[in-house]
Design a protein around this motif. Structure first.
Motif, PDB file in Angstrom:
ATOM      1  N   ARG A  15       0.784  -1.142   0.051  1.00 22.15           N
ATOM      2  CA  ARG A  15       0.001   0.084   0.002  1.00 22.15           C
ATOM      3  C   ARG A  15       0.836   1.419  -0.060  1.00 22.15           C
ATOM      4  O   ARG A  15       1.976   1.380   0.417  1.00 22.15           O
ATOM      5  CB  ARG A  15      -0.752   0.080   1.074  1.00 22.15           C
ATOM      6  CG  ARG A  15      -1.877  -1.018   1.238  1.00 22.15           C
ATOM      7  CD  ARG A  15      -2.617  -0.894   2.807  1.00 22.15           C
ATOM      8  NE  ARG A  15      -2.946   0.069   3.047  1.00 22.15           N
ATOM      9  CZ  ARG A  15      -3.334   0.976   4.239  1.00 22.15           C
ATOM     10  NH1 ARG A  15      -2.948   0.083   5.308  1.00 22.15           N
ATOM     11  NH2 ARG A  15      -3.809   1.794   4.345  1.00 22.15           N
ATOM     12  N   ASP A  19      -0.648   6.668   2.526  1.00 21.48           N
ATOM     13  CA  ASP A  19      -2.213   6.163   2.969  1.00 21.48           C
ATOM     14  C   ASP A  19      -2.054   5.591   4.289  1.00 21.48           C
ATOM     15  O   ASP A  19      -2.866   5.136   4.925  1.00 21.48           O
ATOM     16  CB  ASP A  19      -2.568   5.274   1.970  1.00 21.48           C
ATOM     17  CG  ASP A  19      -2.996   6.044   0.344  1.00 21.48           C
ATOM     18  OD1 ASP A  19      -3.064   7.342   0.400  1.00 21.48           O
ATOM     19  OD2 ASP A  19      -3.147   5.402  -0.478  1.00 21.48           O
ATOM     20  N   GLN A  20      -0.742   5.431   4.856  1.00 18.82           N
ATOM     21  CA  GLN A  20      -0.751   4.846   6.085  1.00 18.82           C
ATOM     22  C   GLN A  20      -0.331   5.859   7.202  1.00 18.82           C
ATOM     23  O   GLN A  20       0.101   6.748   6.944  1.00 18.82           O
ATOM     24  CB  GLN A  20       0.343   3.528   5.978  1.00 18.82           C
ATOM     25  CG  GLN A  20      -0.024   2.668   4.922  1.00 18.82           C
ATOM     26  CD  GLN A  20       1.043   1.636   4.763  1.00 18.82           C
ATOM     27  OE1 GLN A  20       1.302   0.773   5.864  1.00 18.82           O
ATOM     28  NE2 GLN A  20       1.634   1.277   3.777  1.00 18.82           N
ATOM     29  N   TYR A  42       7.142  10.780   1.215  1.00 17.38           N
ATOM     30  CA  TYR A  42       6.618  10.975   2.658  1.00 17.38           C
ATOM     31  C   TYR A  42       7.284  11.930   3.477  1.00 17.38           C
ATOM     32  O   TYR A  42       6.540  12.586   4.243  1.00 17.38           O
ATOM     33  CB  TYR A  42       6.861   9.581   3.286  1.00 17.38           C
ATOM     34  CG  TYR A  42       6.041   9.292   4.744  1.00 17.38           C
ATOM     35  CD1 TYR A  42       4.742   9.033   4.425  1.00 17.38           C
ATOM     36  CD2 TYR A  42       6.549   9.644   5.884  1.00 17.38           C
ATOM     37  CE1 TYR A  42       3.896   8.869   5.767  1.00 17.38           C
ATOM     38  CE2 TYR A  42       5.904   9.709   6.972  1.00 17.38           C
ATOM     39  CZ  TYR A  42       4.505   9.212   6.961  1.00 17.38           C
ATOM     40  OH  TYR A  42       3.974   9.071   8.047  1.00 17.38           O
TER      41      TYR A  42
END
Length: 261
Positions: A15, A19-20, A42
């Motif tokens: 993933r 999104d985490q 990120y």
């Protein structure tokens, strides 16, 4: 570490990382172009999150030449190489081959080895090396058995290349061995503190260890022979306590920065 308020959550590599989370710290030991790009994206979106450690800084330690250049640049001593020589693979990629070690007694025998290699002067060190674990500001030192001393008679009579297995491991601990005090004495704390501080700054890393030896017969002549990123901290004394304190210090620093804004 739950009782300390620390919860580890596994990153799902299937993933998108963006999104985490949310995460306070991203702890990783991955490399590769795709992952480096993921981490960089990120970091741009989440500048307040501590990344341990930046991939570009880690990559610096995957090459023994660039790795040790930072130590040489400290200009702590003048060295003049001579035989025998320790030959190590240039690239450090975590494979068994990257940990192969050879001792060459004459320059002609080096042609038997497969380049690219890094050559280091072999220094008698009493068969003991010091593994210096660095976790943020914390420093821990353990002793490990290493290559035995080489006599002048051996150097003059022996030819060829000798292969050694991986020298330093948990099974080769010398902390409880009956060693000569002159060999077993740990490097002085001021030296370790200065070395750790300078390398943290130069490498841009907070999780690494340094392999150091003392020249046999001396009290204060030391050599750095290797640097490793994110080593097996399970071999370090009190690693759970040290690592927990380190993570909590990151959070305190983060909260302090928020309060100052």
């Amino acid at each position: 570490m739950k009782n300390k308020g620390i919860l580890f959550v596994a990153i799902d590599l299937n993933r998108p990382l963006l999104d985490q989370g949310p995460f306070d710290v991203v702890l990783h030991k991955l490399l590769g172009k795709d992952w480096c790009g993921t981490i960089e994206d990120y970091r741009k979106e989440n500048p307040e999150v501590a990344i341990l450690d930046p991939p570009d800084a880690i990559e610096h330690l995957l090459n023994r030449q660039s790795m040790l250049n930072d130590v040489t640049d400290l200009n702590l001593s003048d060295c003049h190489g001579k035989l025998p020589l320790v030959a190590k693979p240039l690239v450090v990629d975590g494979t068994a081959k990257s940990h192969e070690l050879f001792l060459a007694y004459d320059q002609f025998s080096l042609s038997e080895l497969e380049p690219p290699l890094v050559l280091q002067e072999f220094v008698n060190h009493g068969g003991v090396l010091f593994k210096i674990y660095i976790v943020g500001e914390a420093i821990k030192v353990v002793r490990r058995f290493s290559l035995p001393n080489v006599t002048k008679q051996e150097v003059s009579k022996v030819e060829g290349v000798f292969r050694f297995p991986r020298v330093s491991s948990a099974a080769a601990s010398a902390d409880d061995a009956d060693l000569d005090p002159s060999v077993a004495e740990l490097p002085p704390p001021p030296l370790l503190e200065k070395l750790a501080r300078e390398l943290r700054h130069r490498l841009g890393l907070r999780l690494f260890n340094v392999d150091m030896i003392r020249e046999h017969g001396t009290k204060d002549v030391f050599y750095v022979i290797d640097i490793n990123y994110f080593p097996g901290y399970g071999k370090m004394p009190d690693y759970e306590h040290v690592f927990t304190d380190f993570l909590l210090s990151l959070m305190r620093s983060k909260d302090k920065n928020r309060a100052a804004q």
